[in-house]
Scaffold this motif. Structure first.
Motif, PDB file in Angstrom:
ATOM      1  N   VAL A  12       0.839  -1.200   0.000  1.00 50.42           N
ATOM      2  CA  VAL A  12       0.000   0.000   0.000  1.00 50.42           C
ATOM      3  C   VAL A  12       0.877   1.254   0.000  1.00 50.42           C
ATOM      4  O   VAL A  12       0.605   2.220  -0.720  1.00 50.42           O
ATOM      5  CB  VAL A  12      -0.953   0.009   1.216  1.00 50.42           C
ATOM      6  CG1 VAL A  12      -1.664   1.362   1.340  1.00 50.42           C
ATOM      7  CG2 VAL A  12      -1.985  -1.105   1.096  1.00 50.42           C
ATOM      8  N   CYS A  13       1.947   1.241   0.797  1.00 51.04           N
ATOM      9  CA  CYS A  13       2.866   2.389   0.850  1.00 51.04           C
ATOM     10  C   CYS A  13       3.537   2.603  -0.502  1.00 51.04           C
ATOM     11  O   CYS A  13       3.785   3.738  -0.916  1.00 51.04           O
ATOM     12  CB  CYS A  13       3.921   2.169   1.928  1.00 51.04           C
ATOM     13  SG  CYS A  13       3.272   2.201   3.612  1.00 51.04           S
ATOM     14  N   PHE A  18      -5.066   1.811  -1.822  1.00 54.49           N
ATOM     15  CA  PHE A  18      -5.562   0.518  -1.360  1.00 54.49           C
ATOM     16  C   PHE A  18      -5.980  -0.349  -2.551  1.00 54.49           C
ATOM     17  O   PHE A  18      -5.715  -1.550  -2.578  1.00 54.49           O
ATOM     18  CB  PHE A  18      -6.754   0.721  -0.416  1.00 54.49           C
ATOM     19  CG  PHE A  18      -6.371   1.121   0.980  1.00 54.49           C
ATOM     20  CD1 PHE A  18      -7.028   0.560   2.071  1.00 54.49           C
ATOM     21  CD2 PHE A  18      -5.367   2.036   1.235  1.00 54.49           C
ATOM     22  CE1 PHE A  18      -6.689   0.901   3.373  1.00 54.49           C
ATOM     23  CE2 PHE A  18      -5.028   2.405   2.511  1.00 54.49           C
ATOM     24  CZ  PHE A  18      -5.687   1.840   3.593  1.00 54.49           C
ATOM     25  N   SER A  19      -6.637   0.265  -3.528  1.00 56.08           N
ATOM     26  CA  SER A  19      -7.150  -0.509  -4.664  1.00 56.08           C
ATOM     27  C   SER A  19      -6.001  -1.035  -5.536  1.00 56.08           C
ATOM     28  O   SER A  19      -6.036  -2.194  -5.976  1.00 56.08           O
ATOM     29  CB  SER A  19      -8.099   0.344  -5.505  1.00 56.08           C
ATOM     30  OG  SER A  19      -7.453   1.511  -5.996  1.00 56.08           O
ATOM     31  N   LYS A  20      -4.987  -0.210  -5.779  1.00 57.17           N
ATOM     32  CA  LYS A  20      -3.847  -0.666  -6.591  1.00 57.17           C
ATOM     33  C   LYS A  20      -3.083  -1.769  -5.874  1.00 57.17           C
ATOM     34  O   LYS A  20      -2.634  -2.737  -6.501  1.00 57.17           O
ATOM     35  CB  LYS A  20      -2.924   0.508  -6.906  1.00 57.17           C
ATOM     36  CG  LYS A  20      -3.503   1.503  -7.896  1.00 57.17           C
ATOM     37  CD  LYS A  20      -2.522   2.643  -8.163  1.00 57.17           C
ATOM     38  CE  LYS A  20      -3.109   3.650  -9.143  1.00 57.17           C
ATOM     39  NZ  LYS A  20      -2.171   4.789  -9.379  1.00 57.17           N
ATOM     40  N   ALA A  21      -2.915  -1.620  -4.556  1.00 58.80           N
ATOM     41  CA  ALA A  21      -2.237  -2.658  -3.784  1.00 58.80           C
ATOM     42  C   ALA A  21      -3.020  -3.967  -3.852  1.00 58.80           C
ATOM     43  O   ALA A  21      -2.434  -5.049  -3.979  1.00 58.80           O
ATOM     44  CB  ALA A  21      -2.066  -2.205  -2.337  1.00 58.80           C
ATOM     45  N   ALA A  22      -4.342  -3.875  -3.764  1.00 61.07           N
ATOM     46  CA  ALA A  22      -5.183  -5.072  -3.841  1.00 61.07           C
ATOM     47  C   ALA A  22      -5.011  -5.767  -5.188  1.00 61.07           C
ATOM     48  O   ALA A  22      -4.883  -6.995  -5.260  1.00 61.07           O
ATOM     49  CB  ALA A  22      -6.641  -4.699  -3.608  1.00 61.07           C
ATOM     50  N   VAL A  32      -7.496  -5.852   1.898  1.00 59.91           N
ATOM     51  CA  VAL A  32      -6.419  -4.890   2.172  1.00 59.91           C
ATOM     52  C   VAL A  32      -6.856  -3.915   3.255  1.00 59.91           C
ATOM     53  O   VAL A  32      -6.109  -3.638   4.203  1.00 59.91           O
ATOM     54  CB  VAL A  32      -6.023  -4.138   0.880  1.00 59.91           C
ATOM     55  CG1 VAL A  32      -5.059  -2.989   1.194  1.00 59.91           C
ATOM     56  CG2 VAL A  32      -5.406  -5.098  -0.119  1.00 59.91           C
ATOM     57  N   THR A  33      -8.071  -3.393   3.143  1.00 51.60           N
ATOM     58  CA  THR A  33      -8.592  -2.447   4.133  1.00 51.60           C
ATOM     59  C   THR A  33      -8.616  -3.078   5.523  1.00 51.60           C
ATOM     60  O   THR A  33      -8.225  -2.450   6.518  1.00 51.60           O
ATOM     61  CB  THR A  33     -10.009  -1.989   3.742  1.00 51.60           C
ATOM     62  OG1 THR A  33      -9.963  -1.391   2.439  1.00 51.60           O
ATOM     63  CG2 THR A  33     -10.551  -0.973   4.737  1.00 51.60           C
ATOM     64  N   THR A  34      -9.036  -4.334   5.589  1.00 51.14           N
ATOM     65  CA  THR A  34      -9.107  -5.038   6.879  1.00 51.14           C
ATOM     66  C   THR A  34      -7.721  -5.231   7.479  1.00 51.14           C
ATOM     67  O   THR A  34      -7.517  -5.028   8.687  1.00 51.14           O
ATOM     68  CB  THR A  34      -9.790  -6.409   6.701  1.00 51.14           C
ATOM     69  OG1 THR A  34     -11.123  -6.210   6.242  1.00 51.14           O
ATOM     70  CG2 THR A  34      -9.816  -7.183   8.010  1.00 51.14           C
ATOM     71  N   GLN A  35      -6.757  -5.612   6.651  1.00 53.09           N
ATOM     72  CA  GLN A  35      -5.400  -5.856   7.156  1.00 53.09           C
ATOM     73  C   GLN A  35      -4.760  -4.574   7.677  1.00 53.09           C
ATOM     74  O   GLN A  35      -4.080  -4.585   8.712  1.00 53.09           O
ATOM     75  CB  GLN A  35      -4.533  -6.492   6.065  1.00 53.09           C
ATOM     76  CG  GLN A  35      -4.928  -7.920   5.748  1.00 53.09           C
ATOM     77  CD  GLN A  35      -4.072  -8.540   4.668  1.00 53.09           C
ATOM     78  OE1 GLN A  35      -3.369  -7.838   3.937  1.00 53.09           O
ATOM     79  NE2 GLN A  35      -4.121  -9.863   4.555  1.00 53.09           N
ATOM     80  N   ILE A  36      -4.983  -3.476   6.995  1.00 54.04           N
ATOM     81  CA  ILE A  36      -4.432  -2.195   7.463  1.00 54.04           C
ATOM     82  C   ILE A  36      -5.130  -1.782   8.751  1.00 54.04           C
ATOM     83  O   ILE A  36      -4.490  -1.289   9.696  1.00 54.04           O
ATOM     84  CB  ILE A  36      -4.583  -1.105   6.388  1.00 54.04           C
ATOM     85  CG1 ILE A  36      -3.807  -1.493   5.120  1.00 54.04           C
ATOM     86  CG2 ILE A  36      -4.086   0.242   6.919  1.00 54.04           C
ATOM     87  CD1 ILE A  36      -2.333  -1.761   5.321  1.00 54.04           C
ATOM     88  N   ALA A  37      -6.437  -2.001   8.821  1.00 53.27           N
ATOM     89  CA  ALA A  37      -7.192  -1.676  10.042  1.00 53.27           C
ATOM     90  C   ALA A  37      -6.692  -2.511  11.221  1.00 53.27           C
ATOM     91  O   ALA A  37      -6.595  -2.018  12.351  1.00 53.27           O
ATOM     92  CB  ALA A  37      -8.684  -1.905   9.814  1.00 53.27           C
TER      93      ALA A  37
END
Length: 303
Positions: A12-13, A18-22, A32-37
Motif C-alpha cells: 500500500v505504501c 488501497f485498490s492498486k495494492a489489492a 487490504v482495508t481489513t489488514q491495514i485496520a
C-alpha cells in the motif's frame, strides 16, 4: 503483528492506493482495508492521513514502514538461507537515469539474463531525485545513477566509477579539433541540453552563473539518443557523459572538445539500502557490473 499484514502495508505504501495494492496482491480491496485496520488497531495509531480516496503516510506510518521493510527483508533472507535457495531467481527492480541506462546496461543485462534466466528484471527510468525516492520507498532494489557521491545513512554504494562529461560537436563544426574554447564563445552556439533536472546540466548551469553568462540559444531534449543525432547533424553542440557518446566518437560521427572554464566529472554509482537484504539476484547483478565495467575505460572508484 502478522507478516502478511506488513507485506500488504508495504505494498500500500508503495502504491499509495488501497485498490492498486489489492490488484497487485490479488486480494479484494476489502481484504487490504481489513489488514491495514488490524495493524492500526494493534498499534493504536493511524498510519495514513486520508482525504477522500487519497492517502498519505503520516509520521507514525513512515516509522512503521522502516521496520516493516526490515522484517520483510529478514523473512526473505531466512527463507532463502534455510531453504538453501542461493540461485538468483525472482524479481530485480533497477532504477536508472536515462543517459546511463540506455548506454551502460544493455551488455550487462544481456550477460545477466543469459546466466540467470529465472530472474525477472524490471528497469525503471527516472530522474536522479525520483529514483532516490523510489529507493527510499522500496519501489526499487538497486539505484544506478550519475551524480556527485550520494550519501544516506541507509545506503550502501556497491560499485562506482568516475565518468567525464564531455563537450561534443559534429566533425565539420568550427569547434572540431579545438581545445580550451572560451566559455563565452561556446555560449554563442546553439546548445542542445538535457532535461532541466539532469545533474550534469545543473553543474554546467552553476558554472555559467558563476561567470554571469547564459546560452544565446538552446534546445531542451529529454532523450539522449535524440541529442546525439541532432549533434551529428550539426544542429548545435552538447555535453554528455563520455560513455553515452562512445560509439559516435569511435565512428567519428562526433568530435569532443574542451572548454577553458568548464571541467565536470561525476560518479556512476550502484546503490542499495543497508536495511534491506541483498538478495542473490542483487548480488549477481552487482558482480556482473563489476566484471563488465572495464570496457568503459576508467577503473572503479572506492566505495
Amino acid at each position: 503483528m502478522e507478516l502478511r499484514n506488513l507485506l500488504t502495508y508495504s505494498k500500500v505504501c508503495e502504491a499509495m492506493s488501497f485498490s492498486k495494492a489489492a490488484d497487485q496482491l490479488g486480494y479484494a480491496q476489502s481484504t487490504v482495508t481489513t489488514q491495514i485496520a488490524q495493524l492500526e488497531e494493534e498499534l493504536g495509531v493511524r498510519l495514513f492521513d486520508r482525504s477522500g480516496k487519497r492517502i498519505r503516510l503520516n509520521t507514525k506510518g513512515q516509522e512503521l514502514l522502516i521496520y516493516s521493510n526490515r522484517l520483510i527483508s529478514l523473512a526473505s533472507e531466512a527463507k532463502a538461507n534455510v531453504s538453501d535457495a542461493t540461485t538468483p531467481r525472482g524479481s530485480l527492480r533497477i532504477g536508472v537515469i536515462e543517459s546511463v541506462g540506455a548506454f551502460f546496461l544493455p551488455d550487462i543485462l544481456e550477460n545477466y539474463l543469459m546466466a540467470f534466466p529465472e530472474v525477472h528484471v524490471q528497469v525503471l527510468t527516472a530522474t536522479t531525485r525520483e529514483i532516490m525516492e523510489m529507493l527510499r520507498q522500496n519501489k526499487i532494489d538497486l539505484m544506478l545513477t550519475l551524480d556527485d557521491r550520494v550519501y544516506d545513512p541507509d545506503w550502501t554504494c556497491a560499485w562506482s566509477q568516475e565518468e567525464d562529461i564531455v563537450f561534443l560537436c559534429a566533425p565539420d563544426h568550427g569547434f572540431a579539433g579545438r581545445k580550451d574554447i572560451p566559455l563565452a564563445e561556446l555560449l554563442q552556439e546553439n546548445m542542445l541540453l538535457t532535461e532541466r533536472w539532469c545533474n550534469y546540466r545543473h553543474s554546467f548551469e552553476r558554472i555559467c552563473d558563476k561567470y554571469q553568462m547564459q546560452p544565446r540559444s538552446s534546445l531542451e531534449i529529454g532523450c539522449t539518443n535524440t541529442i546525439l543525432q541532432f549533434t551529428e547533424h550539426n544542429l548545435g553542440v552538447t555535453f554528455l557523459p563520455r560513455l553515452t557518446a562512445q560509439a559516435s566518437l569511435q565512428a567519428k560521427r562526433l568530435v569532443d572538445f574542451s572548454v577553458k572554464e568548464v571541467s565536470i566529472r561525476m560518479l556512476i554509482q550502484l546503490v542499495y539500502r543497508k536495511s534491506m537484504w541483498c538478495t542473490p539476484a542483487m548480488d549477481a547483478f552487482i558482480e556482473e557490473v563489476k566484471n563488465t565495467h572495464k570496457k568503459y575505460g576508467t577503473p572503479p572508484a572506492a566505495s
